[in-house]
Design a protein around this motif. Structure first.
Motif, PDB file in Angstrom:
ATOM      1  N   MET A 110       0.829  -1.202   0.000  1.00  0.00           N
ATOM      2  CA  MET A 110       0.000   0.000   0.000  1.00  0.00           C
ATOM      3  C   MET A 110       0.869   1.261   0.000  1.00  0.00           C
ATOM      4  O   MET A 110       1.963   1.275   0.573  1.00  0.00           O
ATOM      5  N   PRO A 111       0.380   2.331  -0.620  1.00  0.00           N
ATOM      6  CA  PRO A 111       1.165   3.578  -0.665  1.00  0.00           C
ATOM      7  C   PRO A 111       1.139   4.293   0.681  1.00  0.00           C
ATOM      8  O   PRO A 111       0.216   4.129   1.480  1.00  0.00           O
ATOM      9  N   GLY A 112       2.155   5.089   0.905  1.00  0.00           N
ATOM     10  CA  GLY A 112       2.243   5.862   2.141  1.00  0.00           C
ATOM     11  C   GLY A 112       3.563   6.602   2.178  1.00  0.00           C
ATOM     12  O   GLY A 112       4.507   6.270   1.437  1.00  0.00           O
ATOM     13  N   PRO A 113       3.661   7.609   3.027  1.00  0.00           N
ATOM     14  CA  PRO A 113       4.913   8.367   3.119  1.00  0.00           C
ATOM     15  C   PRO A 113       6.033   7.536   3.737  1.00  0.00           C
ATOM     16  O   PRO A 113       5.776   6.664   4.573  1.00  0.00           O
ATOM     17  N   ILE A 114       7.252   7.793   3.319  1.00  0.00           N
ATOM     18  CA  ILE A 114       8.424   7.165   3.905  1.00  0.00           C
ATOM     19  C   ILE A 114       9.041   8.157   4.887  1.00  0.00           C
ATOM     20  O   ILE A 114       9.395   9.272   4.516  1.00  0.00           O
ATOM     21  N   VAL A 115       9.141   7.737   6.134  1.00  0.00           N
ATOM     22  CA  VAL A 115       9.588   8.620   7.208  1.00  0.00           C
ATOM     23  C   VAL A 115      10.898   8.099   7.791  1.00  0.00           C
ATOM     24  O   VAL A 115      11.069   6.892   7.972  1.00  0.00           O
ATOM     25  N   LYS A 116      11.812   9.001   8.077  1.00  0.00           N
ATOM     26  CA  LYS A 116      13.076   8.638   8.708  1.00  0.00           C
ATOM     27  C   LYS A 116      12.863   8.427  10.207  1.00  0.00           C
ATOM     28  O   LYS A 116      12.164   9.195  10.866  1.00  0.00           O
ATOM     29  N   GLY A 117      13.473   7.381  10.742  1.00  0.00           N
ATOM     30  CA  GLY A 117      13.430   7.145  12.172  1.00  0.00           C
ATOM     31  C   GLY A 117      14.501   7.963  12.878  1.00  0.00           C
ATOM     32  O   GLY A 117      15.226   8.746  12.263  1.00  0.00           O
ATOM     33  N   ALA A 118      14.580   7.774  14.187  1.00  0.00           N
ATOM     34  CA  ALA A 118      15.620   8.449  14.958  1.00  0.00           C
ATOM     35  C   ALA A 118      16.972   7.784  14.674  1.00  0.00           C
ATOM     36  O   ALA A 118      17.031   6.638  14.223  1.00  0.00           O
ATOM     37  N   ASP A 129      14.616   4.064   7.123  1.00  0.00           N
ATOM     38  CA  ASP A 129      13.387   4.456   6.450  1.00  0.00           C
ATOM     39  C   ASP A 129      12.228   3.570   6.909  1.00  0.00           C
ATOM     40  O   ASP A 129      12.378   2.352   7.042  1.00  0.00           O
ATOM     41  N   TYR A 130      11.074   4.190   7.145  1.00  0.00           N
ATOM     42  CA  TYR A 130       9.869   3.467   7.548  1.00  0.00           C
ATOM     43  C   TYR A 130       8.737   3.827   6.591  1.00  0.00           C
ATOM     44  O   TYR A 130       8.391   5.009   6.442  1.00  0.00           O
ATOM     45  N   LEU A 131       8.173   2.816   5.942  1.00  0.00           N
ATOM     46  CA  LEU A 131       7.024   3.028   5.069  1.00  0.00           C
ATOM     47  C   LEU A 131       5.768   3.101   5.931  1.00  0.00           C
ATOM     48  O   LEU A 131       5.346   2.110   6.514  1.00  0.00           O
ATOM     49  N   CYS A 132       5.183   4.272   6.023  1.00  0.00           N
ATOM     50  CA  CYS A 132       4.032   4.494   6.911  1.00  0.00           C
ATOM     51  C   CYS A 132       2.733   4.491   6.107  1.00  0.00           C
ATOM     52  O   CYS A 132       2.158   5.553   5.818  1.00  0.00           O
ATOM     53  N   ASN A 133       2.300   3.302   5.733  1.00  0.00           N
ATOM     54  CA  ASN A 133       1.053   3.160   4.973  1.00  0.00           C
ATOM     55  C   ASN A 133      -0.066   2.582   5.829  1.00  0.00           C
ATOM     56  O   ASN A 133      -0.987   1.946   5.320  1.00  0.00           O
ATOM     57  N   GLY A 134       0.025   2.801   7.135  1.00  0.00           N
ATOM     58  CA  GLY A 134      -0.974   2.250   8.042  1.00  0.00           C
ATOM     59  C   GLY A 134      -2.372   2.763   7.776  1.00  0.00           C
ATOM     60  O   GLY A 134      -3.352   2.016   7.914  1.00  0.00           O
ATOM     61  N   LEU A 212      11.452  -7.321   6.799  1.00  0.00           N
ATOM     62  CA  LEU A 212      11.074  -8.249   5.745  1.00  0.00           C
ATOM     63  C   LEU A 212      10.848  -7.395   4.506  1.00  0.00           C
ATOM     64  O   LEU A 212       9.774  -6.834   4.303  1.00  0.00           O
ATOM     65  N   GLY A 213      11.899  -7.287   3.703  1.00  0.00           N
ATOM     66  CA  GLY A 213      11.832  -6.340   2.601  1.00  0.00           C
ATOM     67  C   GLY A 213      11.789  -4.924   3.155  1.00  0.00           C
ATOM     68  O   GLY A 213      12.622  -4.520   3.955  1.00  0.00           O
ATOM     69  N   ARG A 214      10.781  -4.178   2.762  1.00  0.00           N
ATOM     70  CA  ARG A 214      10.656  -2.808   3.248  1.00  0.00           C
ATOM     71  C   ARG A 214       9.704  -2.678   4.421  1.00  0.00           C
ATOM     72  O   ARG A 214       9.366  -1.569   4.833  1.00  0.00           O
ATOM     73  N   VAL A 215       9.280  -3.802   4.956  1.00  0.00           N
ATOM     74  CA  VAL A 215       8.384  -3.800   6.116  1.00  0.00           C
ATOM     75  C   VAL A 215       9.199  -3.961   7.390  1.00  0.00           C
ATOM     76  O   VAL A 215       9.926  -4.950   7.552  1.00  0.00           O
ATOM     77  N   ASP A 216       9.098  -3.004   8.284  1.00  0.00           N
ATOM     78  CA  ASP A 216       9.729  -3.125   9.589  1.00  0.00           C
ATOM     79  C   ASP A 216       8.841  -4.010  10.460  1.00  0.00           C
ATOM     80  O   ASP A 216       7.707  -3.647  10.778  1.00  0.00           O
ATOM     81  N   LEU A 217       9.332  -5.190  10.846  1.00  0.00           N
ATOM     82  CA  LEU A 217       8.511  -6.166  11.543  1.00  0.00           C
ATOM     83  C   LEU A 217       8.090  -5.693  12.931  1.00  0.00           C
ATOM     84  O   LEU A 217       7.011  -6.038  13.416  1.00  0.00           O
ATOM     85  N   LYS A 218       8.923  -4.904  13.560  1.00  0.00           N
ATOM     86  CA  LYS A 218       8.593  -4.418  14.898  1.00  0.00           C
ATOM     87  C   LYS A 218       7.418  -3.445  14.837  1.00  0.00           C
ATOM     88  O   LYS A 218       6.473  -3.543  15.626  1.00  0.00           O
ATOM     89  N   MET A 219       7.461  -2.514  13.899  1.00  0.00           N
ATOM     90  CA  MET A 219       6.355  -1.568  13.766  1.00  0.00           C
ATOM     91  C   MET A 219       5.105  -2.273  13.264  1.00  0.00           C
ATOM     92  O   MET A 219       3.987  -1.959  13.699  1.00  0.00           O
ATOM     93  N   PHE A 220       5.272  -3.246  12.392  1.00  0.00           N
ATOM     94  CA  PHE A 220       4.127  -4.022  11.904  1.00  0.00           C
ATOM     95  C   PHE A 220       3.423  -4.731  13.049  1.00  0.00           C
ATOM     96  O   PHE A 220       2.197  -4.689  13.177  1.00  0.00           O
ATOM     97  N   ALA A 221       4.211  -5.389  13.904  1.00  0.00           N
ATOM     98  CA  ALA A 221       3.626  -6.139  15.016  1.00  0.00           C
ATOM     99  C   ALA A 221       2.944  -5.217  16.025  1.00  0.00           C
ATOM    100  O   ALA A 221       1.924  -5.583  16.623  1.00  0.00           O
TER     101      ALA A 221
END
Length: 466
Positions: A110-118, A129-134, A212-221
């Motif tokens: 899904m589309p969404g902005p890519i945001v830089k983490g700390a 980079d975090y894909l924020c398509n939540g 997992l690819g461009r998905v951050d598993l911690k944020m996903f969970a």
């Protein structure tokens, strides 16, 4: 000593710090690499890894078979009934696993902005980079579930009808992913901040930023599974109530609203999450994996489950006086406003400093969610501690609002059983422990600047009281 002052907040990508970059980096690395045995150490986390699943089964069993009465946990009859009714089924496995895979699919495509983490200390200050398509994923999930239910491809009432087996499948999944992520991380040699004790490291985790690819598993969970499942459990109970009685009670509607507000807030504000403590410091172990995949959705929902079971036992939904119902709704909405805007203020302030702020118009955008020219303390490390907005009243004002919401979830269930109050009671313990960890870490990291911050904002939870 640093003092409180009002300035215009600008990204500080090129800002000179009061100490040289090497010294600042060493301080951050020392904090990031420090190993502290928490939760009672190996014995404590072992007890939690065994005790959490048993507690989940026990609380559900008391609701399901004893109308919320807290019977002896040693009663053999209780556990024989739990084993029979909560045994994992292939059907429950399909429901839970297909849902998780569907959410993972959305998180990836899904589309969404890519945001830089700390900055990540262990990666030499690199910002991931975090894909924020939540938000788009959340809307697609809502539309998909409506179609599935409306056209009888999958009736959402199946969730509450299969609650026991679904909970068991979630528990098994939590353990399985914990062991899988730990093993893969060790094989890849990407373990971080290890204690040397296997059980403790399983609990806290080995991976810091698993992908997992461009998905951050911690944020996903943390975002895509627990709160969405929680919402659909309450929706399922409400639809079941409508099927049985022809209407949805104010109490059950409250649960649907409460859980919608929470999951929607997580989706609309996902871009604020990459710079949080969980993303930058906490590792991906049993503590985060199990609790997000199983613990949160299947214990925070106990109020909705109690309302559902009580309506069946009593032959009608639970209703309260108009005054009490109004109080519960007012408490929920007012505390939600504080919680939402306080989190927005802090995270957007941090994002502005990092140059990663992305203005969004996701519903609802509440007044006072973004601060202009907020007061803050500039630390000797170059960081800034917000003292404006809600954060000038108390250091953990968002936790106070979160607890107010949690107790409103219990209040709407009445006082005939203590089980709906497990969530606010447990949450109080969790947040108290988390505040202690945070205060100790910040005191070590910021030194005298933290002392000055505590002087300027003396209250932790409730302004003028504590």
């Amino acid at each position: 000593m640093s003092s409180k002052h009002t300035v215009k907040v600008k990204p500080n990508n090129n800002e000179k710090t009061p100490v040289d970059i090497k010294q600042k980096k060493n301080i951050i690395l020392d904090t990031d690499n420090e190993i502290v045995f928490e939760f009672g150490g190996p014995w404590g986390v072992t007890a939690m890894m065994i005790g959490f699943p048993l507690l989940m089964f026990y609380l559900w069993g008391c609701l399901q078979f004893y109308r919320g009465k807290l019977v002896s946990p040693l009663a053999g009859e209780l556990w024989s009934q739990i084993i029979k009714e909560a045994w994992p089924t292939w059907y429950a496995s399909k429901i839970y696993l297909i849902f998780c895979l569907f959410e993972l699919f959305l998180a990836y495509f899904m589309p969404g902005p890519i945001v830089k983490g700390a900055p990540v200390a262990s990666l030499n200050g690199k910002k991931l980079d975090y894909l924020c398509n939540g938000l788009t994923s959340w809307y697609v999930t809502l539309i998909t579930s409506y179609i599935l239910h409306r056209y009888d491809y999958f009736r959402l009432t199946e969730i509450i009808d299969n609650f026991g087996p679904l909970m068991t499948v979630a528990i098994i999944t939590g353990f399985a992913i914990t062991f899988t992520v730990y093993t893969v991380t060790i094989i890849q040699g990407k373990q971080h901040r290890m204690s040397g004790n296997l059980i403790y490291d399983l609990f806290m985790g080995a991976a810091l930023n698993p992908r997992l690819g461009r998905v951050d598993l911690k944020m996903f969970a943390e975002i895509r599974v627990p709160w969405v499942v929680l919402f659909y459990i309450s929706v399922s109970a409400a639809l079941k109530e409508y099927e049985m009685f022809g209407y949805v009670s104010a109490s059950m509607a409250f649960m649907v609203l409460a859980h919608f507000l929470y999951v929607n807030a997580c989706a609309k504000g996902e871009e604020c999450i990459p710079t949080t403590w969980d993303m930058t410091y906490e590792k991906f172990g049993f503590m985060l994996i199990f609790w997000n995949l199983a613990g949160v959705p299947f214990t925070y929902c106990l109020g909705a489950v109690y309302l559902h079971i009580s309506s069946i036992d009593n032959g009608k939904p639970i209703q309260h006086s108009p005054a009490w119902t109004f109080f519960c709704y007012a408490l929920l909405i007012s505390s939600y406003y504080i919680w939402d805007t306080a989190n927005s203020q802090k995270n957007r302030f941090r994002m502005i400093l990092n140059g990663t702020y992305v203005p969004r118009k996701a519903f609802p955008q509440l007044p006072w969610g973004t601060l202009k020219n907020p007061s803050h303390i500039k630390t000797k490390q170059g960081n800034s501690i917000l003292t404006g907005g809600w954060w000038g009243y108390a250091r953990k004002i968002h936790y106070t609002a979160d607890l107010m919401m949690a107790f409103s979830w219990g209040f709407i269930c009445g006082f005939n059983t203590a089980i709906p109050y497990f969530y606010p009671a447990f949450f109080t313990f969790v947040l108290t422990h988390r505040v202690t960890r945070d205060m100790e870490r910040c005191a070590r990291k910021y030194g005298k600047d933290w002392d000055e911050y505590c002087r300027q904002v003396p209250y932790i939870f409730v302004p003028g009281i504590y």
